[in-house]
Motif scaffolding. Structure first.
Motif, PDB file in Angstrom:
ATOM      1  N   VAL A 140      19.754   6.184  -7.081  1.00 31.95           N
ATOM      2  CA  VAL A 140      20.911   5.958  -7.963  1.00 31.95           C
ATOM      3  C   VAL A 140      21.963   7.032  -7.708  1.00 31.95           C
ATOM      4  N   SER A 141      21.507   8.252  -7.593  1.00 32.64           N
ATOM      5  CA  SER A 141      22.421   9.366  -7.358  1.00 32.64           C
ATOM      6  C   SER A 141      23.173   9.189  -6.032  1.00 32.64           C
ATOM      7  N   VAL A 142      22.448   8.856  -4.983  1.00 31.35           N
ATOM      8  CA  VAL A 142      23.086   8.675  -3.666  1.00 31.35           C
ATOM      9  C   VAL A 142      24.092   7.532  -3.706  1.00 31.35           C
ATOM     10  N   SER A 143      23.703   6.437  -4.325  1.00 35.81           N
ATOM     11  CA  SER A 143      24.602   5.285  -4.399  1.00 35.81           C
ATOM     12  C   SER A 143      25.861   5.646  -5.181  1.00 35.81           C
ATOM     13  N   ASN A 144      25.682   6.417  -6.255  1.00 32.93           N
ATOM     14  CA  ASN A 144      26.832   6.895  -7.029  1.00 32.93           C
ATOM     15  C   ASN A 144      27.728   7.814  -6.222  1.00 32.93           C
ATOM     16  N   TYR A 145      27.122   8.606  -5.374  1.00 32.18           N
ATOM     17  CA  TYR A 145      27.900   9.533  -4.548  1.00 32.18           C
ATOM     18  C   TYR A 145      28.913   8.764  -3.699  1.00 32.18           C
TER      19      TYR A 145
END
Ligand code: A3P
Length: 275
Positions: free
Chosen positions: A126-131
């Motif tokens: 989720v964090s990577v996709s948000n990045y």
């Protein structure tokens, strides 16, 4: 947009989600037959929306996401989405990223025939996709570096608030029959059986032909092709895998998030696969 990023009851919000909309949530009425797709951003919301749209018959009225708390659905339309939804005929397909405490009471504590599908995904992906989303879109203040982003995510200084608060807030409803919790990783692992679970929850019988259509139209390739033609949506279908975090998180960043994960998830019964 006429609004800027702001905080609402301690939760960071984008300008797309103005105070007016959030105030209106307190009295927004749910109706029998409403289906809600709910998630922390970048958990696979568009994927789940597409699946539900196809299960419901693939009609034009459910084709585009209607994000309850957003002010603009698409460029050119200035009505708040909640006002459009108040006038929309039933059954409505609603989606939202609202945290538990900001959701309409009829959504956080549904009665009658309201169905809520919560899409969950492991925090690192989720964090990577948000990045990438923050980098590409003007919706959200973009960080300068990955390192800053990883820190923001860990600290929960994030649009829609802390990931763990959000997920655990909704997880309170894990035993409520109005709710179905679906993990991104499970969809990736066994797509046909996940689709059957979702259609059973929605009380929609799927023929073999229907099932084949859902699987085809919701595949990564098919959605990538569809979204490429849609302004403002083409960035959404990016990589679509489990474990992309391994190419982004340093050992140290990963260990810090693991520690927070263990602390926050302890005793909840909620677990994710990370690869
Ligand atoms: P990645 O950025 O990791 O690729 P949301 O819809 O909540 O914004 O989530 C977007 C994420 O879901 C993106 O993740 C996107 O690629 C992924 N996604 C969307 N459709 C998908 C599909 N059909 N299969 C697998 N992943 C999909």
């Amino acid at each position: 947009p006429p609004y800027t990023d702001h905080e609402y009851e301690g939760i960071p919000m984008t300008g797309m989600v103005p105070k007016e909309s959030l105030d209106a949530m307190k009295t927004f009425e749910m109706r029998d037959g409403d289906v809600v797709v709910l998630s922390y951003p970048k958990s696979g919301t568009n994927w789940m929306h597409q699946i539900v749209h196809e299960i419901l018959g693939g009609k034009p009225e459910t084709a585009l996401p209607k994000t309850l708390e957003f002010f603009y659905l698409h460029v050119g339309q200035v009505q708040p989405v909640y006002a459009q939804l108040q006038q929309a005929p039933s059954p409505r397909l609603i989606w939202t990223h609202l945290p538990f405490q900001l959701a309409p009471p009829g959504l956080s504590t549904p009665i009658n025939k309201v169905k809520v599908i919560v899409m969950l995904r492991n925090p690192k992906d989720v964090s990577v996709s948000n990045y990438y989303y923050r980098q590409r879109c003007q919706l959200v203040n973009s960080p300068q570096t990955w390192e800053q982003h990883a820190k923001d995510f860990l600290d929960g200084k994030f649009v829609y608030g802390d990931y763990f608060d959000h997920v655990l807030g909704w997880w309170q409803r894990k035993d409520d029959p109005h709710f179905l919790f679906v993990k991104y990783e499970d969809l990736k692992k066994d797509f046909p059986s996940s689709v059957k679970t979702i259609s059973a929850f929605l009380e929609k019988e799927l023929t073999d032909e229907d099932l084949a259509r859902v699987l085809t139209n919701c595949s990564f390739e098919s959605m990538r092709k569809d979204f490429e033609e849609q302004e403002g949506r083409k960035e959404i279908i990016r990589k679509g895998i489990v474990g992309d975090w391994k190419d982004h998180y340093s050992t140290e960043e990963s260990a810090k998030l693991d520690q927070k994960y263990r602390e926050r998830m302890a005793g909840s019964g909620l677990e994710f696969e990370f690869e």
